[in-house]
Design a protein around this motif. Structure first.
Motif, short mmCIF file in Angstrom:
data_model
loop_
_atom_site.label_atom_id
_atom_site.label_comp_id
_atom_site.label_asym_id
_atom_site.label_seq_id
_atom_site.Cartn_x
_atom_site.Cartn_y
_atom_site.Cartn_z
N ILE A 1 -3.53 4.74 5.11
CA ILE A 1 -4.52 4.14 4.20
C ILE A 1 -5.09 2.82 4.71
O ILE A 1 -5.89 2.19 4.03
CB ILE A 1 -3.93 3.91 2.78
CG1 ILE A 1 -2.72 2.99 2.85
CG2 ILE A 1 -3.58 5.23 2.11
CD1 ILE A 1 -2.24 2.51 1.50
N ILE B 1 -4.35 -0.44 -11.14
CA ILE B 1 -5.49 0.40 -10.76
C ILE B 1 -5.20 1.83 -11.19
O ILE B 1 -4.17 2.40 -10.85
CB ILE B 1 -5.76 0.32 -9.25
CG1 ILE B 1 -6.21 -1.09 -8.90
CG2 ILE B 1 -6.81 1.35 -8.83
CD1 ILE B 1 -6.47 -1.32 -7.42
N VAL C 1 -4.16 6.02 -3.74
CA VAL C 1 -5.08 5.08 -3.08
C VAL C 1 -6.05 5.83 -2.16
O VAL C 1 -7.24 5.50 -2.09
CB VAL C 1 -4.32 3.98 -2.31
CG1 VAL C 1 -3.17 4.52 -1.54
CG2 VAL C 1 -5.25 3.20 -1.38
N GLN D 1 -8.73 7.33 -4.34
CA GLN D 1 -9.70 6.30 -4.71
C GLN D 1 -10.63 6.00 -3.54
O GLN D 1 -11.83 5.78 -3.72
CB GLN D 1 -9.02 4.99 -5.08
CG GLN D 1 -8.09 5.01 -6.26
CD GLN D 1 -7.11 3.85 -6.19
OE1 GLN D 1 -7.36 2.84 -5.54
NE2 GLN D 1 -5.97 3.99 -6.85
N CYS E 1 0.94 0.44 -9.77
CA CYS E 1 0.04 -0.42 -9.01
C CYS E 1 0.14 -1.85 -9.52
O CYS E 1 0.08 -2.09 -10.72
CB CYS E 1 -1.40 0.07 -9.15
SG CYS E 1 -2.59 -1.10 -8.42
N PRO E 2 0.28 -2.83 -8.62
CA PRO E 2 0.41 -4.21 -9.08
C PRO E 2 -0.79 -4.71 -9.88
O PRO E 2 -0.67 -5.68 -10.62
CB PRO E 2 0.59 -5.01 -7.79
CG PRO E 2 0.23 -4.11 -6.67
CD PRO E 2 0.42 -2.71 -7.16
N TYR E 3 -1.94 -4.06 -9.76
CA TYR E 3 -3.09 -4.46 -10.56
C TYR E 3 -3.43 -3.43 -11.62
O TYR E 3 -4.50 -3.47 -12.23
CB TYR E 3 -4.33 -4.70 -9.68
CG TYR E 3 -3.94 -5.34 -8.40
CD1 TYR E 3 -3.36 -6.61 -8.42
CD2 TYR E 3 -4.05 -4.68 -7.19
CE1 TYR E 3 -2.90 -7.19 -7.26
CE2 TYR E 3 -3.60 -5.27 -6.04
CZ TYR E 3 -3.03 -6.52 -6.07
OH TYR E 3 -2.57 -7.08 -4.93
N CYS F 1 -8.19 -3.15 -4.75
CA CYS F 1 -7.05 -2.54 -4.06
C CYS F 1 -6.78 -3.25 -2.74
O CYS F 1 -7.68 -3.44 -1.94
CB CYS F 1 -7.32 -1.07 -3.81
SG CYS F 1 -6.09 -0.27 -2.77
N VAL F 2 -5.52 -3.65 -2.52
CA VAL F 2 -5.16 -4.32 -1.27
C VAL F 2 -4.51 -3.38 -0.26
O VAL F 2 -4.02 -3.82 0.76
CB VAL F 2 -4.21 -5.51 -1.49
CG1 VAL F 2 -4.87 -6.60 -2.29
CG2 VAL F 2 -2.91 -5.07 -2.12
N LYS F 3 -4.47 -2.09 -0.59
CA LYS F 3 -3.83 -1.12 0.30
C LYS F 3 -2.37 -1.47 0.54
O LYS F 3 -1.88 -1.42 1.66
CB LYS F 3 -4.56 -1.00 1.64
CG LYS F 3 -6.06 -0.85 1.54
CD LYS F 3 -6.41 0.48 0.88
CE LYS F 3 -7.84 0.52 0.45
NZ LYS F 3 -8.77 0.78 1.51
N CYS F 4 -1.71 -1.89 -0.53
CA CYS F 4 -0.30 -2.26 -0.37
C CYS F 4 0.57 -1.03 -0.20
O CYS F 4 1.65 -1.11 0.36
CB CYS F 4 0.16 -3.08 -1.57
SG CYS F 4 0.33 -2.11 -3.09
N GLY F 5 0.11 0.10 -0.71
CA GLY F 5 0.86 1.34 -0.51
C GLY F 5 1.86 1.65 -1.61
O GLY F 5 2.55 2.67 -1.55
N ALA F 6 1.93 0.81 -2.64
CA ALA F 6 2.93 1.04 -3.68
C ALA F 6 2.73 2.35 -4.42
O ALA F 6 3.68 2.96 -4.91
CB ALA F 6 2.92 -0.12 -4.69
N CYS F 7 1.48 2.80 -4.50
CA CYS F 7 1.20 4.03 -5.25
C CYS F 7 1.31 5.28 -4.39
O CYS F 7 1.22 6.39 -4.91
CB CYS F 7 -0.21 3.96 -5.83
SG CYS F 7 -1.49 3.83 -4.55
S1 SF4 Z 1 -0.73 0.36 -5.59
FE1 SF4 Z 1 -2.76 -0.36 -6.24
S2 SF4 Z 1 -3.29 -1.96 -4.77
FE2 SF4 Z 1 -1.57 -0.85 -3.89
S3 SF4 Z 1 -2.54 0.68 -2.58
FE3 SF4 Z 1 -2.21 1.65 -4.57
S4 SF4 Z 1 -4.11 1.34 -5.70
FE4 SF4 Z 1 -4.13 -0.08 -3.97
#
Ligand code: SF4
Ligand code: HEM
Ligand code: HEM
Ligand code: SF4
Lengths: 245, 519
Positions: free
Chosen positions: A134, B161, B102, B105, B157-159, B78-84
């Motif tokens: 990603i 999303i 992500v 999206q 997601c930390p925000y 989205c910061v592409k943190c990968g949590a999701c």
């Molecule tokens: S958890 Fe949220 S911020 Fe992180 S990659 Fe997924 S959508 Fe993006």
């Protein structure tokens, strides 16, 4: 010449940062959220929702639920960054308040923590196939930029010192429009150039997440749709227009 | 009856959360049937892909960005943190990286960036921006119909999303340019024309209800009524039309009828609003969602009811609980002492709390039961006064009606629940492949409680979940009738005043009492 260049750069960077952020905040503010979509279970009061947001900002609560490694690295990075920035305030205020002086010693090692956190996040971005998938080039560059800022700062702090009194004079001069010369140390110039780049990129990039979080309807809305009717202006217009019988 | 299949594993039950190996393009070809002109027209969408679709799509995206803060903020943040990345059941079940939330999206975000952001306009490669081509549109069509809008990703997601918001926007854009989904749009058309998703005319509903009334009388000895279009009742019951049609839904409906009867509350269905489901949500269309919702308001006004109660349906409850007041409110003509609308589980639970329902739990002793939290109930609504009531109230009902209840693993229930695999407009045979694969995490969690506690059945409060499980459970080694309605358990256990069941219980206990006196 050098002083003029950097003075111009920082005026530009500051204008872009503030202007860009103001534009974005205004845009988010003005864009309605037509439906109640808090991710439930959610607090039922506005105060509860504010507290939920606060937990997200301070603790990264959802991230903690999601993934302990990302949480650890991310949290360490952000809070170290916060300490570093607080420590940096001494370049911009005169005289330095007591509290800020006290904060200095906490800040000293925060630079290392910040870079360590970033390194952890970057390692995941490279090593975990899902996250590598990603990642766009900009995601790596953003980390590179922040690591660059951190490393150049640490170099100044621990190896190749600069004249921080002069640096302060330069920035105070920028703010009061009485320009003072900037020391021509290469590491400092690298540090400042990268910082200016960060400021300029900020409002155009994913760094908007810090602002976005506060406007995220799934996090900032109270769960009270049955008690309180929620209607966006455009939806009210649709209703008045009698879109239906 | 359960056919053995490749999804069945012999030794031990694999972890429901197990990370799949990444298989690029695994689900690439899969897409639902495209809507025909006659499915599009009633909803106000063009019949086929319009000539200037690209321009129209970008315009629509711009319009939606201005109307939905969620979309604007989520596409930026989205910061592409990968949590999701490991949270979506469709990714866990398929390994297709585009089923990571992500990445899903990003299918839309990449286009957003290209046309709406500075970076995407001038440095597209750098930020992963791309032009809207026919290939991209087809990719949208495929992968935005592999999202059940379950919101599991938004929990983590930390925000916050919410990929569901993005999927809804994408589907609305596709509808607007003429590339709609047949399944959803045809069904919404049926609601406009006939009043419900299944296209059941009033006559058919009436004869079903009559049959059920007879069945109830035979079973209980009581005249339990199931009226339709009866003016002047206390409650309008709005329930998914599946409740009038298929098992195990219909047993749930009989449960509602028994509870209303026992409570002495008069109620009626409406033929005009004979559907709780609102597929307008799935296609992200505020206008269509509102249109369907207004039918319920009109039915309530026309019939002069004082309360609106919704039957067991997940996304319907989201629309009812979270959106109905917005879309078709204010409901100031209803009795202000009750929330508008109410869930049938809230209704039953309140009576239980007041001590007005009696249950003979042993009537459900043939079941060892667990409960499937439906996503829209769990993560997009509430029941009762307290956050989390949507988890506790159905469980309280099941525990009161059944002796053997066991929860599935904590990371697979409540707010972390896994979608049945068929929500969000995916409950159609042309998407069977993704439905079966997407059910995998839920099915594994169920296999675990079967292993650990001998669980035989699973109850749910959603018509889509029930229909989906009936189809996919056999693929995972369960009987198709291992899925039950929550109010089916109520119907089995309830001891109604003056009923045959009540007499039986008295007869059983009276000889004992008589003996006691003699001694
Ligand atoms: S958890 Fe949220 S911020 Fe992180 S990659 Fe997924 S959508 Fe993006
Ligand atoms: C209210 C303020 C902020 C909050 C709540 C916040 C929160 C977060 C969270 C939860 C993440 C995801 C986890 C992670 O990867 O660390 C994240 C990522 C990130 N944040 Fe912030 N942040 C804020 C401000 C900032 C600021 C001011 C900067 C930069 C100067 C920044 C830079 C980053 C970067 C670069 C990432 C991505 C890291 C990666 O590539 O994995 N954040 N932020
Ligand atoms: C205009 C803004 C900035 C100026 C003038 C500036 C200047 C400096 C100077 C002079 C030092 C050396 C400190 C010393 O020798 O004691 C330093 C260190 C450092 N800077 Fe900056 N900096 C700025 C912005 C930033 C930003 C935005 C970051 C982070 C993203 C950052 C991160 C660091 C770090 C990590 C250190 C080393 C640790 C420390 O001294 O705190 N700087 N900076
Ligand atoms: S909403 Fe559900 S189905 Fe859609 S991406 Fe998120 S987890 Fe997957």
């Amino acid at each position: 010449m050098l002083t003029g260049l950097f003075a111009g750069l920082f005026y530009l960077a500051t204008a872009v940062l503030l202007g860009g952020l103001a534009y974005r905040i205004r845009l988010y503010w003005k864009t309605p959220a037509p439906l109640k979509i808090p991710t439930t279970p959610a607090p039922t009061t506005e105060a509860g929702a504010a507290l939920r947001l606060a937990r997200e900002v301070v603790l990264f609560e959802s991230l903690f639920k999601a993934n302990k490694w990302i949480w650890l690295f991310g949290w360490v990075f952000h809070f170290a960054l916060l300490l570093v920035l607080i420590r940096h305030l001494r370049y911009f205020v005169n005289p330095v308040p007591e509290l800020l002086v006290m904060a200095q010693q906490f800040g000293i090692y925060a630079g290392f923590a910040m870079v360590a956190g970033l390194a952890g996040l970057w390692a995941r971005r490279i090593l975990v196939p899902r996250i590598r998938y990603i990642s766009a080039p900009s995601d790596h560059l953003m980390l590179a930029l922040l690591v660059g800022i951190g490393l150049s700062g640490l170099t100044m702090k621990f190896i190749d010192h600069t004249d921080i009194v002069a640096v302060k004079a330069f920035f105070i001069g920028l703010m009061t429009f009485k320009w003072q010369p900037l020391p021509a140390d290469p590491v400092l110039l690298v540090h400042l150039t990268l910082v200016a780049a960060l400021m300029i990129i900020f409002p155009f990039s994913k760094l908007l997440h810090g602002v976005g979080l506060f406007f995220s309807p799934t996090r900032n809305q109270a769960d009270n749709p049955r008690e309180k009717r929620h209607l966006a202006p455009w939806a009210a217009k649709l209703e008045a227009g009698g879109g239906s019988k | 009856m359960a056919e053995m299949s490749d999804f069945l594993v012999d030794e031990g039950v694999p972890d429901p959360l197990e990370m799949p190996e990444m298989k690029r393009g695994a689900m690439e070809g899969l897409a639902p049937f495209v809507a025909k002109p006659e499915h599009q027209a009633p909803l106000g969408f063009p019949g086929a892909l319009v000539d200037d679709w690209q321009e129209k799509a970008i315009d629509k995206m711009g319009e939606l960005l201005g109307k939905y803060r969620s979309l604007q903020v989520y596409l930026d943040s989205c910061v592409k943190c990968g949590a999701c990345t490991d949270k979506c059941h469709y990714f866990l079940g398929t390994g297709d990286p585009k089923n990571m939330p992500v990445a899903r999206q990003d299918l839309l975000r990449s286009v957003y960036r290209r046309y709406f952001t500075f970076a995407g306009k001038y440095f597209p490669k750098l930020v992963g921006a791309r032009d809207l081509t026919k290939d991209v549109l087809d990719e949208w069509y495929s992968y935005f119909h592999q999202c059940s809008q379950c919101r599991r990703c938004s929990v983590y997601c930390p925000y916050g999303i919410d990929t569901a918001e993005v999927s809804m926007a994408a589907r609305e854009i596709m509808d607007t340019v003429g590339q709609g989904q047949k399944y959803c749009n045809e069904i919404i058309g049926k609601v406009y024309k006939i009043g419900n998703n299944l296209g059941l005319p009033k006559k058919a509903i009436e004869s079903t209800l009559e049959g059920l009334e007879e069945e109830l009388e035979e079973e209980t000895g009581l005249k339990i009524r199931m009226p339709i279009d009866e003016p002047g009742c206390e409650v309008l019951l709005v329930t998914p039309s599946a409740d009038l049609f298929a098992e195990p839904h219909i047993q749930g409906l009989m449960g509602y009828a028994k509870v209303f009867h026992e409570a002495g509350v008069s109620w009626t269905l409406s033929s005009y609003a004979s559907e709780a489901a609102n597929f307008g949500m799935f296609i992200g269309s505020y206008e269509n969602m509102r249109e369907v919702s207004l039918r319920i308001r009109k039915a309530a006004e026309d019939l002069g009811v004082k309360r609106i109660v919704f039957g067991e349906c997940g996304h319907a409850w989201r629309v009812a609980y979270s959106f109905l007041n917005t879309l078709a409110g204010p409901f100031d003509f209803l009795d202000p002492r009750y929330p508008a609308p109410q869930h049938i589980c809230e209704f039953t639970y309140d009576l239980m709390q007041a001590g007005r329902l009696r249950f003979d739990k042993s009537k459900n002793d043939q079941y060892r039961l667990t409960f499937h939290d439906s996503c829209n109930v769990a993560r997009a609504s509430r029941m009762g006064d307290m956050p989390g009531g949507q988890f506790e109230i159905p469980r309280a009902i099941l525990r009161a009606t059944c002796n053997h209840y066991f929860d599935m693993a904590p990371e697979t229930i409540k707010e972390s629940t896994f979608c049945c695999g068929g929500g969000g407009g995916l409950l159609t045979d042309d998407l069977m492949d993704i439905r079966i694969k997407g059910a995998q995490p839920r099915m594994r969690a169920l296999q675990q409680v079967r292993e650990d506690h001998g669980v035989t059945h699973m109850a749910a409060i959603c018509a889509i979940c029930k229909a989906q499980f009936t189809k996919v459970m056999p693929k995972y080694g369960f009987d198709m009738d291992a899925i039950l309605s929550v109010h089916q358990m109520v119907a089995n256990a309830i001891v109604m005043t003056g009923s045959i069941q009540e007499r039986e219980i008295k007869e059983k206990s009276e000889p004992a009492a008589a003996e006691g006196q003699a001694a």
